[in-house]
Design a protein around this motif. Structure first.
Motif, mmCIF file in Angstrom:
data_model
loop_
_atom_site.group_PDB
_atom_site.id
_atom_site.type_symbol
_atom_site.label_atom_id
_atom_site.label_comp_id
_atom_site.label_asym_id
_atom_site.label_seq_id
_atom_site.Cartn_x
_atom_site.Cartn_y
_atom_site.Cartn_z
ATOM 1 N N ALA A 6 -9.541 55.282 55.225
ATOM 2 C CA ALA A 6 -8.402 54.410 55.473
ATOM 3 C C ALA A 6 -7.936 53.861 54.127
ATOM 4 C CB ALA A 6 -8.785 53.268 56.404
ATOM 5 N N GLY A 7 -6.730 54.270 53.714
ATOM 6 C CA GLY A 7 -6.177 53.778 52.458
ATOM 7 C C GLY A 7 -5.956 54.883 51.455
ATOM 8 N N HIS A 29 -5.960 58.550 55.436
ATOM 9 C CA HIS A 29 -4.914 58.003 56.298
ATOM 10 C C HIS A 29 -4.274 56.823 55.569
ATOM 11 C CE1 HIS A 29 -5.747 60.137 60.171
ATOM 12 N NE2 HIS A 29 -6.871 60.400 59.513
ATOM 13 N N GLU A 30 -3.004 56.964 55.221
ATOM 14 C CA GLU A 30 -2.262 55.949 54.467
ATOM 15 C C GLU A 30 -1.164 55.371 55.338
ATOM 16 O OE1 GLU A 30 -0.274 53.416 52.284
ATOM 17 O OE2 GLU A 30 -2.234 54.190 51.661
ATOM 18 N N GLN A 31 -1.096 54.032 55.406
ATOM 19 C CA GLN A 31 -0.133 53.401 56.301
ATOM 20 C C GLN A 31 1.309 53.522 55.831
ATOM 21 O OE1 GLN A 31 -0.797 49.204 56.627
ATOM 22 N NE2 GLN A 31 -0.796 48.856 54.418
ATOM 23 N N ASN A 116 2.095 57.347 57.134
ATOM 24 C CA ASN A 116 2.501 56.542 58.303
ATOM 25 C C ASN A 116 1.360 56.458 59.315
ATOM 26 O OD1 ASN A 116 5.318 55.937 57.664
ATOM 27 N ND2 ASN A 116 5.638 58.156 57.878
ATOM 28 N N SER A 117 0.150 56.283 58.808
ATOM 29 C CA SER A 117 -1.038 56.312 59.671
ATOM 30 C C SER A 117 -1.897 55.094 59.358
ATOM 31 C CB SER A 117 -1.820 57.614 59.437
ATOM 32 O OG SER A 117 -2.905 57.719 60.334
ATOM 33 N N ARG A 118 -1.626 54.012 60.058
ATOM 34 C CA ARG A 118 -2.323 52.750 59.812
ATOM 35 C C ARG A 118 -3.455 52.569 60.814
ATOM 36 N NH1 ARG A 118 -2.504 47.308 61.237
ATOM 37 N NH2 ARG A 118 -2.705 45.863 59.457
ATOM 38 N N PHE A 133 -5.328 54.654 65.516
ATOM 39 C CA PHE A 133 -4.216 54.346 64.632
ATOM 40 C C PHE A 133 -3.064 53.729 65.399
ATOM 41 C CE2 PHE A 133 -6.738 57.781 62.899
ATOM 42 C CZ PHE A 133 -7.040 57.291 61.630
ATOM 43 N N ASP A 134 -2.146 53.089 64.643
ATOM 44 C CA ASP A 134 -1.037 52.374 65.266
ATOM 45 C C ASP A 134 -0.131 53.276 66.099
ATOM 46 O OD1 ASP A 134 -1.672 49.848 64.516
ATOM 47 O OD2 ASP A 134 -0.164 49.658 62.937
ATOM 48 N N ASP A 148 -8.942 50.332 52.023
ATOM 49 C CA ASP A 148 -7.620 49.790 52.310
ATOM 50 C C ASP A 148 -7.358 48.441 51.669
ATOM 51 O OD1 ASP A 148 -9.624 49.045 54.098
ATOM 52 O OD2 ASP A 148 -8.306 48.917 55.828
#
Length: 362
Positions: A6-7, A29-31, A116-118, A133-134, A148
Motif C-alpha cells: 500500500a503506497g 497499490h497507489e491511491q 486509483n487503488s486506495r 480497496f475503496d 503509505d
C-alpha cells in the motif's frame, strides 16, 4: 509468495523492487491517479545509495542526481566543521523527487502498479491477508506492507490511536527554481540561523537550485508562503554575507513554493502483525531537520526481504523484522532529538554529523 504494498512513494516502490528481486511477487497499490512525488529535492545518503546499488539502479540514480555536502554555517557566515569526522560523513546525493519516483516506477514495472487503488481495510488469517480497496475490489496475498506514509491507513488499522501528530511550531518552506539573473550559485550553503531557523540552497543536476527554509517554534504564520519564507530567511544572514538566499526566494513563483506543517509519527510499540508490516514513514515519519527519512526508510524493505527469504514462515520473518527495527529507530529518535534540542549552531552541527556518522557506519 505474494505481497501487496500500500503506497507508491519512494519506499513503497523500493519495497516492490527489493521483494521482486528476492523472488516475491509484489504489487503496488497507489491511491493517486499517477505515480508522483510531493516535494522538490531529496537528499540520499550513502546507506540509501548502497541499497540502490544492490538493486542495480546506482548508475541511473547518479544520472539524475548531483553530489553535495552537508556543512553548516552560522548566521554570520562562519563555516562550522566539527572535529573528529571525515568528509564522507558530510556527503550525499541530491536528486529530484519526481524523477526518482519515475525511475523507481519503471524498475518496478507499470504492470505491477495499480493506480486509483486506495486501501480501505484488510482481513488477516493464519494463512494470509485479504486487502480491501475503496473501489470495492479485494486482493489476496501472503503479506500486506504499509508504505503509505505518515497518514498511513495500514498503521491506523494495525495500531489504533497512532495517527500522525503536528510537530507544533515546526514548519518548512521550499522550492526548486532557476538562479535569478545576476545570481551565481556554485555550491551548497546551509545555515543555522537565529530564532531556531535553518535553511539554504543546493544546486541540482539540471542547473536549477533547491532552496529550503525551516523553523522550530515558529510564531503563528501570517502572509503568503513566500512572505513567510522571506521573513525567516532573514534570520539566516545577520551581516549581509548571503544575498543569494533572499534572491532565490524572491524569484520563486508563489505557486511553486511548498509549505508544510511538519507531522510526526509517535514511536510505535508494534510494527507488525502475523501478516502485516509497516515500512518507511508509515512506521517512523521523522522531522526533516535530520534530512534522512528516505535514506533510512529504503533500508526497511531490504531488511524485511532478507528475513522473508530466510525465516521459516512469514509470521516469523515479520516478528524478526520488528525485533530488528524497534531498537534501531529508538536510537534514531534519540540522535534526532539531540540535534533538535541543540542550544547553539555548533552543537546542532556536531549532533547532526554524529548522526550521519552513525547512520553510515553502524
Amino acid at each position: 509468495m505474494r505481497a501487496i504494498i500500500a503506497g507508491g512513494g519512494i519506499v513503497g516502490l523500493t519495497s516492490a523492487i527489493v521483494l521482486r528481486a528476492a523472488g516475491i511477487d509484489a504489487v503496488v497499490h497507489e491511491q493517486a491517479p499517477e505515480i508522483r512525488a510531493a516535494g522538490a529535492g531529496l537528499g540520499l545518503w550513502a546507506n540509501a545509495l548502497a541499497v540502490f546499488d544492490e538493486l542495480g539502479l546506482g548508475e541511473q540514480l547518479a544520472a539524475i542526481g548531483r553530489p553535495a555536502e552537508m556543512y553548516f554555517r552560522d548566521p554570520a557566515g562562519r563555516l562550522i566543521d566539527p572535529p573528529g569526522f571525515s568528509a564522507d560523513d558530510h556527503r550525499y546525493l541530491l536528486v529530484n523527487r519526481p524523477k526518482l519516483n519515475a525511475l523507481l516506477a519503471d524498475a518496478v514495472g507499470h504492470d505491477n502498479i495499480r493506480l486509483n487503488s486506495r486501501l480501505a481495510g484488510y482481513d488477516e488469517t493464519d494463512a494470509g491477508v485479504t486487502a480491501h480497496f475503496d473501489d470495492r475490489t479485494s486482493a489476496e496475498a501472503d503479506l500486506l506492507i504499509g508504505a503509505d506514509g505518515a497518514y498511513s491507513v495500514v498503521r491506523s488499522l494495525l495500531v489504533p490511536g497512532s495517527d500522525a501528530i503536528e510537530h507544533k511550531g515546526h514548519h518548512a518552506w521550499r522550492s526548486v527554481v532557476p538562479p535569478p539573473p545576476g545570481v551565481t550559485i556554485d555550491g551548497s550553503v546551509i545555515v543555522l540561523g537565529e530564532q531556531r531557523t535553518r535553511g539554504g540552497y543546493v544546486p541540482t543536476a539540471d542547473g536549477t537550485v533547491y532552496w529550503l527554509v525551516n523553523q522550530f517554534d515558529a510564531d503563528p504564520l501570517e502572509g503568503t508562503p513566500k512572505q513567510q519564507a522571506l521573513e525567516r530567511a532573514r534570520f539566516l544572514d545577520t551581516t549581509g554575507w548571503n544575498p543569494a538566499m533572499l534572491a532565490l526566494i524572491e524569484s520563486s513563483p508563489d505557486a511553486k513554493i511548498l509549505h508544510n506543517q511538519i507531522m510526526l509519527v509517535p514511536p510505535l510499540s508494534q510494527w507488525v502483525s502475523r501478516r502485516v508490516a509497516l515500512v518507511g514513514d508509515a512506521a517512523h515519519a521523522l522531522s526533516p531537520h535530520i534530512t534522512a527519512g528516505a535514506s533510512l526508510g529504503v533500508e526497511d524493505p531490504l531488511v524485511l526481504a532478507r528475513l522473508l527469504t530466510s525465516a521459516p514462515s512469514v509470521p516469523e520473518a515479520l516478528a524478526a523484522y520488528q525485533r530488528d527495527r524497534l531498537p534501531h529507530y529508538a536510537r534514531v529518535n534519540e540522535l534526532s532529538s539531540k540535534v533538535e534540542n541543540a542550544a547553539t549552531p555548533d552543537e546542532f552541527a556536531t549532533g547532526y554529523v554524529a548522526f550521519t556518522h552513525w547512520m553510515l557506519n553502524r
